[in-house]
Design a protein around this motif. Structure first.
Motif, mmCIF file in Angstrom:
data_model
loop_
_atom_site.group_PDB
_atom_site.id
_atom_site.type_symbol
_atom_site.label_atom_id
_atom_site.label_comp_id
_atom_site.label_asym_id
_atom_site.label_seq_id
_atom_site.Cartn_x
_atom_site.Cartn_y
_atom_site.Cartn_z
ATOM 1 N N SER A 1 -37.721 -114.251 74.008
ATOM 2 C CA SER A 1 -36.963 -113.519 75.248
ATOM 3 C C SER A 1 -36.927 -112.159 74.933
ATOM 4 O O SER A 1 -36.885 -111.371 74.028
ATOM 5 N N TYR A 2 -36.765 -111.234 76.321
ATOM 6 C CA TYR A 2 -36.156 -110.025 76.412
ATOM 7 C C TYR A 2 -35.357 -109.828 77.280
ATOM 8 O O TYR A 2 -35.066 -110.647 78.313
ATOM 9 N N VAL A 3 -34.827 -108.904 77.481
ATOM 10 C CA VAL A 3 -33.714 -108.393 78.463
ATOM 11 C C VAL A 3 -34.350 -107.510 79.454
ATOM 12 O O VAL A 3 -35.041 -106.405 79.244
ATOM 13 N N ASP A 4 -34.249 -107.801 80.771
ATOM 14 C CA ASP A 4 -34.695 -107.100 82.113
ATOM 15 C C ASP A 4 -33.615 -106.650 82.430
ATOM 16 O O ASP A 4 -32.540 -107.167 83.141
ATOM 17 N N PRO A 5 -33.518 -105.344 82.426
ATOM 18 C CA PRO A 5 -31.992 -104.368 83.114
ATOM 19 C C PRO A 5 -32.245 -104.137 84.384
ATOM 20 O O PRO A 5 -31.186 -103.835 85.009
ATOM 21 N N LYS B 1 -48.860 -109.032 81.857
ATOM 22 C CA LYS B 1 -47.646 -108.523 82.766
ATOM 23 C C LYS B 1 -47.693 -107.044 82.332
ATOM 24 O O LYS B 1 -46.694 -106.381 83.035
ATOM 25 N N LYS B 2 -48.258 -106.477 81.494
ATOM 26 C CA LYS B 2 -47.938 -105.012 81.397
ATOM 27 C C LYS B 2 -46.834 -104.881 80.754
ATOM 28 O O LYS B 2 -46.446 -103.545 81.242
ATOM 29 N N VAL B 3 -46.017 -105.404 80.199
ATOM 30 C CA VAL B 3 -44.785 -105.319 79.431
ATOM 31 C C VAL B 3 -44.707 -105.189 78.087
ATOM 32 O O VAL B 3 -45.324 -106.060 77.416
ATOM 33 N N VAL B 4 -44.140 -103.963 77.531
ATOM 34 C CA VAL B 4 -44.162 -103.831 75.956
ATOM 35 C C VAL B 4 -42.773 -103.634 75.749
ATOM 36 O O VAL B 4 -41.962 -102.976 76.112
ATOM 37 N N LEU B 5 -42.235 -104.544 74.736
ATOM 38 C CA LEU B 5 -41.132 -104.796 74.369
ATOM 39 C C LEU B 5 -40.494 -103.499 73.333
ATOM 40 O O LEU B 5 -41.317 -103.270 72.472
ATOM 41 N N ARG B 6 -39.145 -103.440 73.361
ATOM 42 C CA ARG B 6 -38.495 -102.570 72.420
ATOM 43 C C ARG B 6 -38.377 -103.674 71.298
ATOM 44 O O ARG B 6 -38.438 -104.803 71.410
ATOM 45 N N LYS B 7 -38.056 -102.997 70.108
ATOM 46 C CA LYS B 7 -38.128 -103.955 69.118
ATOM 47 C C LYS B 7 -36.593 -104.397 68.840
ATOM 48 O O LYS B 7 -36.296 -105.208 68.142
#
Length: 256
Positions: A91-95, A212-218
Motif C-alpha cells: 500500500s501507499y499513502v495518497d495525500p 498508473k504512472k505512480v512512483v512511490l517514496r521509499k
C-alpha cells in the motif's frame, strides 16, 4: 500426472500455506505435501516460482482506497503496515483529499452530517488481494475506533490514541507468533511465503509505475511520539492480540 500438473499442484499448496486465513493444521499439511511432491519429482523453487509468476500475471490488477481523515495518525499507519503483511499486498499513502464512502458506495458523514473528506491508504496489485486489504483495514479501523471510544472516550490523542497504537501492534504480534509456531514445525515455510509476497509486490510495483504512472517514496511519514499512558498502550496491545483478524477478512490470499 504430467510434470506441469504436479508443479501447478505444488504452487497451489504453497498458496494455501501462505494464506493467513487457513488454520495451522491446513498450513502444515499443505507445506508437508508440497515438499514431498518436490522431493519425489526433483522440483526446485525456481520451477514453482515460474508457475506462480505466470498465475499472478493472469490476474486483473487494480487499486483500492481506504479514506481516513485529513491527518493520518500513527496508529493508522501501524494498522496499514499490519494489513500489508497479513494480506500480502502493498500500500501507499495518497495525500490528496477525496470523499470517504462506505463499502457500498454511500458517503460517510462527519458529526455535523456533512460529507467527509480525507487522505487515504491505497492497496494496489492483484485486484482480489487489494480489495480484501482495503476492506480488512476499514473493518479493523472501525473495531479500534469503537473500542477506544468505549474505554478512553476517543482515539485521536492521549490515552485513546495510545490504546489504538497498542491494538495495532498487538495484531501484528499475534501473527508473528503464529508464523513462528508454523516455522518451528515446518522449517522454510516463512521463506516460501516471503518469496510469494515479494513476487506479488514486484508485480504490483511494475503495474503501478507503468499503468498508473505512480512512483512511490521509499518511506512514509514520520510521527512524533504519542502522549498517553503505558497502561492504555498495554490494554490496546492485549485487545489486539485477542482479536482474530482472519474473521474480518473478506477474501483469502492466494485464492484463484
Amino acid at each position: 500426472m504430467s510434470v506441469e500438473r504436479i508443479i501447478a499442484k505444488v504452487a497451489k499448496l504453497f498458496a494455501i500455506a501462505a494464506d493467513d486465513a487457513a488454520s495451522q493444521a491446513e498450513i502444515e499439511n499443505a507445506i508437508q505435501h508440497a515438499q514431498r511432491l518436490m522431493d519425489a519429482h526433483q522440483l526446485t523453487e525456481q520451477d514453482i516460482q515460474q508457475v506462480e509468476t505466470s498465475a499472478d500475471t493472469s490476474q486483473r490488477m487494480d487499486q483500492f482506497h481506504a479514506v481516513v481523515g485529513q491527518r493520518i495518525h500513527q496508529w493508522e499507519e501501524a494498522l496499514a503496515f499490519f494489513v500489508d503483511d497479513f494480506v500480502g499486498c502493498p500500500s501507499y499513502v495518497d495525500p490528496a483529499l477525496r470523499e470517504a464512502t462506505t463499502a457500498g458506495g454511500f458517503p460517510r458523514l462527519d458529526a455535523s452530517g456533512r460529507q467527509r473528506f480525507g487522505k487515504s491508504f491505497v492497496w494496489y496489485g492483484i485486484a482480489e488481494d487489494a480489495a480484501a486489504a482495503a476492506r480488512l483495514f476499514e473493518e479493523l479501523h472501525m473495531v479500534i475506533q469503537v473500542s477506544a471510544l468505549a474505554k478512553f472516550r476517543g482515539y485521536w490523542k492521549g490515552d485513546g490514541a495510545k490504546y489504538a497504537l497498542g491494538f495495532a501492534h498487538g495484531l501484528r504480534e499475534q501473527i508473528e507468533k503464529t508464523q513462528q509456531r508454523i516455522e518451528s514445525v515446518t522449517p522454510g515455510s516463512s521463506d516460501s511465503r516471503a518469496l510469494m509476497v515479494q513476487r506479488k509486490t514486484d508485480l504490483a510495483m511494475r503495474w503501478l509505475e507503468n499503468e498508473k504512472k505512480v512512483v512511490l517514496r521509499k518511506d512514509r511519514s514520520r510521527n512524533r511520539p504519542l502522549q498517553g499512558s503505558a497502561t492504555a498502550y498495554k490494554t490496546g496491545r492485549d485487545d489486539g492480540r485477542r482479536t482474530d483478524a482472519s474473521r474480518h477478512r473478506a477474501a483469502k490470499l492466494g485464492s484463484r
